[in-house]
Scaffold this motif. Structure first.
Motif, mmCIF file in Angstrom:
data_model
loop_
_atom_site.group_PDB
_atom_site.id
_atom_site.type_symbol
_atom_site.label_atom_id
_atom_site.label_comp_id
_atom_site.label_asym_id
_atom_site.label_seq_id
_atom_site.Cartn_x
_atom_site.Cartn_y
_atom_site.Cartn_z
ATOM 1 N N LEU A 182 0.662 -0.929 0.041
ATOM 2 C CA LEU A 182 -0.015 -0.121 -0.080
ATOM 3 C C LEU A 182 1.305 1.469 0.295
ATOM 4 C CD1 LEU A 182 -3.121 -1.249 2.361
ATOM 5 C CD2 LEU A 182 -2.717 -0.894 0.207
ATOM 6 N N LEU A 183 2.330 1.247 -0.021
ATOM 7 C CA LEU A 183 3.127 2.022 0.095
ATOM 8 C C LEU A 183 3.241 2.515 -1.238
ATOM 9 C CD1 LEU A 183 5.395 1.134 2.323
ATOM 10 C CD2 LEU A 183 3.721 2.784 2.799
ATOM 11 N N GLY A 184 3.935 3.622 -1.660
ATOM 12 C CA GLY A 184 3.694 4.505 -3.136
ATOM 13 C C GLY A 184 2.829 5.109 -3.965
ATOM 14 N N PHE A 185 1.505 5.221 -3.394
ATOM 15 C CA PHE A 185 0.152 6.017 -3.365
ATOM 16 C C PHE A 185 0.080 7.152 -3.217
ATOM 17 C CE2 PHE A 185 -0.689 0.811 -4.006
ATOM 18 C CZ PHE A 185 -0.852 1.046 -5.342
ATOM 19 N N ALA A 186 1.047 7.723 -2.938
ATOM 20 C CA ALA A 186 0.534 9.210 -2.535
ATOM 21 C C ALA A 186 0.478 9.857 -3.768
ATOM 22 C CB ALA A 186 2.264 9.642 -1.031
ATOM 23 N N ASP A 187 -0.759 11.625 -3.319
ATOM 24 C CA ASP A 187 -0.430 11.656 -4.330
ATOM 25 C C ASP A 187 0.353 13.059 -4.239
ATOM 26 O OD1 ASP A 187 -2.945 13.706 -4.874
ATOM 27 O OD2 ASP A 187 -1.485 15.431 -4.354
ATOM 28 N N LYS A 188 0.956 13.315 -5.335
ATOM 29 C CA LYS A 188 1.973 13.925 -5.256
ATOM 30 C C LYS A 188 2.312 15.110 -4.447
ATOM 31 C CE LYS A 188 1.982 15.765 -10.286
ATOM 32 N NZ LYS A 188 0.323 14.838 -10.009
ATOM 33 N N LYS A 189 1.207 15.965 -3.653
ATOM 34 C CA LYS A 189 1.476 16.919 -3.349
ATOM 35 C C LYS A 189 1.713 16.853 -1.737
ATOM 36 C CE LYS A 189 -1.938 19.872 -5.428
ATOM 37 N NZ LYS A 189 -3.171 18.687 -5.252
ATOM 38 N N THR A 190 1.481 15.076 -1.238
ATOM 39 C CA THR A 190 1.670 15.001 0.029
ATOM 40 C C THR A 190 3.234 15.177 0.572
ATOM 41 O OG1 THR A 190 0.002 12.741 -0.589
ATOM 42 C CG2 THR A 190 1.384 13.007 1.478
ATOM 43 N N PRO A 191 3.051 16.401 1.235
ATOM 44 C CA PRO A 191 4.239 16.125 2.193
ATOM 45 C C PRO A 191 6.088 14.885 2.623
ATOM 46 C CG PRO A 191 3.581 17.670 3.136
ATOM 47 C CD PRO A 191 1.994 16.886 2.293
ATOM 48 N N SER A 192 7.278 14.976 2.820
ATOM 49 C CA SER A 192 7.882 14.717 2.901
ATOM 50 C C SER A 192 7.071 13.480 4.005
ATOM 51 C CB SER A 192 9.083 14.682 2.753
ATOM 52 O OG SER A 192 9.852 15.788 3.265
ATOM 53 N N THR A 193 7.559 14.122 5.566
ATOM 54 C CA THR A 193 6.818 14.004 6.791
ATOM 55 C C THR A 193 5.284 13.207 6.710
ATOM 56 O OG1 THR A 193 5.692 15.959 6.995
ATOM 57 C CG2 THR A 193 8.524 15.492 7.861
ATOM 58 N N LEU A 194 4.287 13.145 5.695
ATOM 59 C CA LEU A 194 2.901 12.351 5.902
ATOM 60 C C LEU A 194 3.665 11.737 4.463
ATOM 61 C CD1 LEU A 194 0.901 16.127 5.928
ATOM 62 C CD2 LEU A 194 2.273 15.202 7.797
ATOM 63 N N ASN A 195 3.778 11.596 4.245
ATOM 64 C CA ASN A 195 4.505 10.539 3.127
ATOM 65 C C ASN A 195 4.757 8.827 3.513
ATOM 66 O OD1 ASN A 195 5.564 8.650 1.092
ATOM 67 N ND2 ASN A 195 4.862 10.298 -0.834
ATOM 68 N N TRP A 196 4.332 8.208 4.271
ATOM 69 C CA TRP A 196 4.620 6.702 4.706
ATOM 70 C C TRP A 196 5.396 6.606 3.635
ATOM 71 C CZ3 TRP A 196 -1.314 4.610 4.201
ATOM 72 C CH2 TRP A 196 -2.318 5.169 5.450
ATOM 73 N N LYS A 197 5.319 6.506 2.493
ATOM 74 C CA LYS A 197 6.908 5.043 1.683
ATOM 75 C C LYS A 197 7.958 5.932 2.548
ATOM 76 C CE LYS A 197 8.244 3.279 -2.673
ATOM 77 N NZ LYS A 197 8.362 4.023 -3.236
ATOM 78 N N ILE A 198 7.914 7.334 1.480
ATOM 79 C CA ILE A 198 9.402 8.016 2.257
ATOM 80 C C ILE A 198 9.905 7.881 3.760
ATOM 81 C CG2 ILE A 198 10.605 10.704 2.362
ATOM 82 C CD1 ILE A 198 8.490 11.105 0.421
ATOM 83 N N GLN A 199 8.544 8.383 4.564
ATOM 84 C CA GLN A 199 8.693 7.709 5.957
ATOM 85 C C GLN A 199 9.976 6.448 6.160
ATOM 86 O OE1 GLN A 199 8.947 9.988 8.737
ATOM 87 N NE2 GLN A 199 8.459 11.186 9.084
ATOM 88 N N SER A 200 8.953 5.708 5.548
ATOM 89 C CA SER A 200 9.651 4.539 5.649
ATOM 90 C C SER A 200 10.975 3.904 5.051
ATOM 91 C CB SER A 200 8.223 3.264 4.862
ATOM 92 O OG SER A 200 8.859 1.734 4.273
ATOM 93 N N GLU A 201 10.873 4.002 4.151
ATOM 94 C CA GLU A 201 12.265 4.186 3.489
ATOM 95 C C GLU A 201 13.979 5.822 5.076
ATOM 96 O OE1 GLU A 201 10.833 4.528 -0.873
ATOM 97 O OE2 GLU A 201 11.714 6.563 -0.412
ATOM 98 N N ASN A 202 12.941 5.430 5.370
ATOM 99 C CA ASN A 202 14.021 6.501 5.968
ATOM 100 C C ASN A 202 13.949 6.121 7.652
ATOM 101 O OD1 ASN A 202 15.151 9.014 4.750
ATOM 102 N ND2 ASN A 202 13.039 8.705 3.195
ATOM 103 N N ASN A 203 13.017 5.190 8.368
ATOM 104 C CA ASN A 203 13.365 4.506 9.633
ATOM 105 C C ASN A 203 12.723 5.552 10.259
ATOM 106 O OD1 ASN A 203 14.474 2.071 8.849
ATOM 107 N ND2 ASN A 203 16.181 3.563 9.039
#
Ligand SMILES: *Cc1c(COP(=O)(O)O)cnc(C)c1O
Length: 358
Positions: free
Chosen positions: A211-232
């Motif tokens: 379910l990671l990777g479907f975030a809207d383009k405008k999602t800030p990095s802090t609120l983007n689960w995929k980016i948070q996941s990749e950054n522990n």
């Protein structure tokens, strides 16, 4: 009179042993000469703290390998828009309304398109949540959202939604870790920490990795689960002390034998209180019996003119936080994991005395 037992809905009681351990480690964690609060979140001292916290949560909830655990901020309510930002895309989503919190989640999602109601128990004053088999959703919904335990109304689902054909997103803020659940029945689980996990400020989110990777383009990095996941969970500074305290709570739960033992204690506490309420005409609880929350016991006095006197007397006896939520009134005893059985006994003793005097 100072507080002996804290029945507050949240922020709520924490285990005494956990607070004592935090106190003993406050100035010097593990011989580092630093408080956990002072450590760099990227330093070698902090790394084992967050790693162990995650590991212990995984053990407690038996979280499958294909799920990520994120340590976020913003509380459960902020997920009301973070969830659609991360999952909705151009699709629709369905929401089950079973009480105050899930209704608020649905309302907060309104700025997004194609948000529908899957089922609602508002017409029966939220006394029984809509049966899972009655949830109405589309096969192409991005997800369906519901709340496992409604903290305000005191109504809980005790079965996992394991036959739903779309990802299930669940607000578990007030019941997570109170009993075993089947994580694989869910796509996303989230919870604010201040009920059963630790101090306010930390939000835990468990997400199935597809379910990671479907975030809207405008999602800030802090609120983007995929980016948070990749950054522990460290795309920015996490709530490092909150994560540490959550880790102490997880240790405490594991030391009790894990969630099956925790569930036994919770059942004993809840049954003791509900059985007493049912034995009188003086107090009332009209939630469907099999859906009565084991964490939040919402009740009333038949003569509701007595509420303020009840609360005053309770505080005199060291029993705090028993006022019902402002939108429903009445009384509420939150008996989270950290509430000892003796606290519930003290409450029932006081309720008996109050009833006999009136
Ligand atoms: C307490 C609670 C919330 C609110 O959480 P915040 O951390 O204040 O945003 C949301 N949902 C449920 C079920 C709750 O019990």
């Amino acid at each position: 009179m100072s507080c002996k037992f804290n029945f507050s809905a949240g922020p709520a009681i924490l285990p005494k042993d956990v607070l004592l351990r935090a106190q003993s480690e406050l100035l010097d964690w593990n011989g580092t000469g630093m408080s956990v609060m002072e450590m760099s979140h990227r330093g070698k001292e902090y790394a084992p703290i967050i790693q162990d916290t995650e590991k212990n949560l995984r053990t407690l909830l038996n979280i499958p390998k294909n799920y990520k655990v994120l340590f976020l901020q913003g509380g459960a309510v902020t997920q009301n828009f973070i969830v659609p930002m991360n999952l909705l895309g151009n699709n629709s989503a369905s929401y089950v309304i079973s009480g105050y919190w899930s209704k608020r989640t649905f309302n907060d999602a309104q700025p997004f398109s194609n948000i529908k109601i899957a089922a609602s128990s508002e017409g029966i004053n939220f006394t029984k949540p809509p049966e899972i088999s009655s949830w109405n959703y589309n096969a192409d919904d991005a997800y369906i959202h519901f709340c496992l335990n409604e903290t305000v109304h005191g109504v809980e689902y005790f079965n996992d939604p394991n036959k739903i054909k779309v990802p299930v997103v669940c607000d578990m803020s007030s019941t997570i870790l109170s009993r075993p659940i089947d994580v694989s029945s869910y796509g996303v689980i989230y919870a604010g920490a201040q009920k059963n996990i630790g101090p306010a400020g930390l939000t835990i989110l468990i997400v199935r990795d597809d379910l990671l990777g479907f975030a809207d383009k405008k999602t800030p990095s802090t609120l983007n689960w995929k980016i948070q996941s990749e950054n522990n969970s460290m795309i920015n500074t996490p709530t490092s002390y909150g994560i540490y305290l959550a880790g102490l709570v997880f240790d405490w739960l594991l030391n009790q034998g894990g969630l099956s033992s925790v569930e036994k204690n919770n059942l004993k506490k809840a049954n003791y209180l509900y059985d007493f309420i049912d034995s009188t005409d003086f107090y009332i609880n009209n939630i469907n019996k099999i859906n009565r929350s084991r964490m939040n016991v919402a009740f009333n006095i038949h003569n509701d003119g007595l509420i303020s006197e009840f609360l005053l007397g309770a505080e005199k006896n060291g029993l705090f936080g028993l006022k019902g939520h402002r939108i429903v009134g009445g009384l509420r005893a939150s008996i989270y994991n950290a509430m000892p059985f003796e606290g519930v006994v003290a409450l029932v003793d006081y309720m008996t005395e109050f009833k006999n005097e009136h």
